[in-house]
Scaffold this motif. Sequence first.
Motif, short mmCIF file in Angstrom:
data_model
loop_
_atom_site.label_atom_id
_atom_site.label_comp_id
_atom_site.label_asym_id
_atom_site.label_seq_id
_atom_site.Cartn_x
_atom_site.Cartn_y
_atom_site.Cartn_z
N ASP A 167 0.91 -1.15 0.04
CA ASP A 167 0.13 -0.07 0.02
C ASP A 167 0.66 1.18 0.30
O ASP A 167 0.53 2.28 0.75
N GLY A 168 2.01 1.36 -0.67
CA GLY A 168 2.91 2.65 -0.79
C GLY A 168 2.35 3.71 -1.07
O GLY A 168 1.52 3.70 -2.16
N SER A 169 2.37 4.60 -0.08
CA SER A 169 1.71 5.78 -0.38
C SER A 169 2.49 6.99 0.17
O SER A 169 3.36 7.05 1.00
N ILE A 170 2.13 8.33 0.10
CA ILE A 170 2.43 9.27 0.86
C ILE A 170 0.99 9.92 1.14
O ILE A 170 0.13 9.91 0.51
N VAL A 171 0.98 9.92 2.61
CA VAL A 171 -0.26 10.18 3.44
C VAL A 171 -0.27 11.45 4.03
O VAL A 171 0.82 11.90 4.90
N ALA A 172 -1.56 12.17 4.16
CA ALA A 172 -1.72 13.49 4.94
C ALA A 172 -2.58 13.28 5.90
O ALA A 172 -3.74 12.67 5.48
N LEU A 173 -2.29 13.74 7.27
CA LEU A 173 -3.09 13.54 8.34
C LEU A 173 -3.17 14.71 8.84
O LEU A 173 -2.19 15.69 9.06
N ASP A 174 -4.25 14.94 9.58
CA ASP A 174 -4.77 16.36 10.17
C ASP A 174 -3.93 16.26 11.55
O ASP A 174 -4.09 15.34 12.01
N ALA A 175 -3.23 17.18 11.71
CA ALA A 175 -2.30 17.26 12.89
C ALA A 175 -2.99 17.25 14.33
O ALA A 175 -2.64 16.45 15.20
N LYS A 176 -4.02 17.68 14.43
CA LYS A 176 -4.74 17.95 15.69
C LYS A 176 -5.73 16.53 15.83
O LYS A 176 -5.73 16.08 17.11
N GLY A 216 -5.60 13.58 13.58
CA GLY A 216 -4.98 12.30 13.17
C GLY A 216 -6.04 11.89 11.85
O GLY A 216 -5.54 10.67 11.52
N GLN A 217 -6.79 12.36 11.51
CA GLN A 217 -7.82 12.05 10.35
C GLN A 217 -7.05 12.15 9.07
O GLN A 217 -6.33 13.43 8.95
N GLU A 218 -7.04 11.07 8.25
CA GLU A 218 -6.35 11.12 7.07
C GLU A 218 -7.15 12.08 5.93
O GLU A 218 -8.57 12.34 6.02
N ARG A 219 -6.36 13.07 5.48
CA ARG A 219 -6.89 14.19 4.64
C ARG A 219 -6.80 13.70 2.94
O ARG A 219 -7.57 13.87 2.29
N TRP A 220 -5.82 12.85 2.72
CA TRP A 220 -5.57 12.53 1.53
C TRP A 220 -4.29 11.29 1.17
O TRP A 220 -3.76 11.26 2.52
N ARG A 221 -4.33 10.51 0.39
CA ARG A 221 -3.44 9.59 0.12
C ARG A 221 -3.13 9.28 -1.36
O ARG A 221 -3.80 9.09 -2.04
N LEU A 223 9.94 16.24 2.00
CA LEU A 223 10.15 17.73 2.05
C LEU A 223 8.78 18.47 1.84
O LEU A 223 8.27 18.39 0.59
N ALA A 224 8.19 19.08 2.78
CA ALA A 224 6.71 19.88 2.58
C ALA A 224 7.25 21.30 2.61
O ALA A 224 7.57 21.71 3.59
N ILE A 225 6.97 22.21 1.46
CA ILE A 225 7.35 23.28 1.08
C ILE A 225 6.58 24.04 0.08
O ILE A 225 6.21 23.43 -0.71
N ASP A 226 6.17 25.27 0.59
CA ASP A 226 5.24 25.82 -0.39
C ASP A 226 3.94 25.15 -0.59
O ASP A 226 3.43 24.73 0.25
N SER A 227 3.80 24.84 -2.03
CA SER A 227 2.48 24.25 -2.39
C SER A 227 2.57 22.81 -2.40
O SER A 227 1.54 22.01 -2.88
N GLU A 269 -2.51 20.45 -0.95
CA GLU A 269 -3.64 20.67 -0.51
C GLU A 269 -4.52 19.31 -1.03
O GLU A 269 -5.36 18.94 -0.52
N THR A 270 -4.24 18.92 -2.27
CA THR A 270 -5.04 17.91 -2.77
C THR A 270 -4.57 16.43 -2.83
O THR A 270 -5.24 15.32 -3.01
N GLY A 271 -3.05 16.46 -2.75
CA GLY A 271 -2.48 14.85 -2.92
C GLY A 271 -2.28 14.37 -4.24
O GLY A 271 -1.90 13.60 -4.50
#
Length: 288
Positions: free
Chosen positions: A123-132, A134-139, A151-155, A170-172
């Motif tokens: 299930d190799g992915s880059i995952v974005a989680l809401d910091a407060k 822990g809910q998954e925002r996108w994968r 590295l997370a920088i700019d957009s 923003e969208t993954g």
Amino acid sequence: KWTFRPDLQLSGRGRGECRELHYADIVQSKSWEGALLIGVSLVTGKELWRAPADVPMDKLALGDGLAFVLLKAQDTDRRGLRVLSAVDTQTGKERWQATFKTETVTAPVFADGTVYIGVAGVDGSIVALDAKAGQERWRYRLTHDFPTSLLAIDSGVYGGDNWLYGVSRETGRELWRPTELRRTVDDKPQLFRIRGLLDAGDTLIAPIKGNRYSAIVGFDKGSGALVWERPVGERLSRVALALAGKVLYFQEQLEPTVSGEPGGPYSLRAMDLSTREIRASQLPFPDD
């Protein structure tokens, strides 16, 4: 004003070692029985709390009053799997956990209320989680090899190893198709790993090393295209990068002249990014 000396004697097995201060208020300490996160008051230097952590300090991220640290699940159903734990930096209490179906993940990266992490395996992915929460925002599903760091920088969120990835924060969605870097050296094709990404405005900079060829390279942040490449020698075994304005500093460790011996001396050099010319070179200095 104060000195902090953690007591890390556990179960009579000896005293541990304080590894590093992180943002001046979190200490990671290594003991005989694993690693700990220790919260320390910036005012008094007194220990406030302890929390488990079993990975090196470079696997830790901080943001929104939380420390994001990787653990190994110990319960029967999840044994050996990686867990991302969000720890309150004021109390040491865990806010949330996220479990990944693999033993291999990247260090977490925090930016603007979101935690990003790379996950290996089927299930190799880059995952974005809401910091407060822990809910998954996108994968973003990886189509090629797993990136070893992000590295997370700019957009964008960028990751590299055998392939260079660029994904919208923003969208993954892909900013561009994954890029690989191949060269022919001494009439032999080589695939170069793209690791240690450094942000330089419109460019992503990384060191590459292969057999008898090493270079510093720059990729366009908007398209992922290689825009420049500066060879830096044949016998490079490790590179550390730092940027100040338009000057890139990089540390080389020369390979030993005799096979099997420890690495050679270090050399600190500086490159003008406008011209890619080496502006300064210092004599090698010992590794001590």
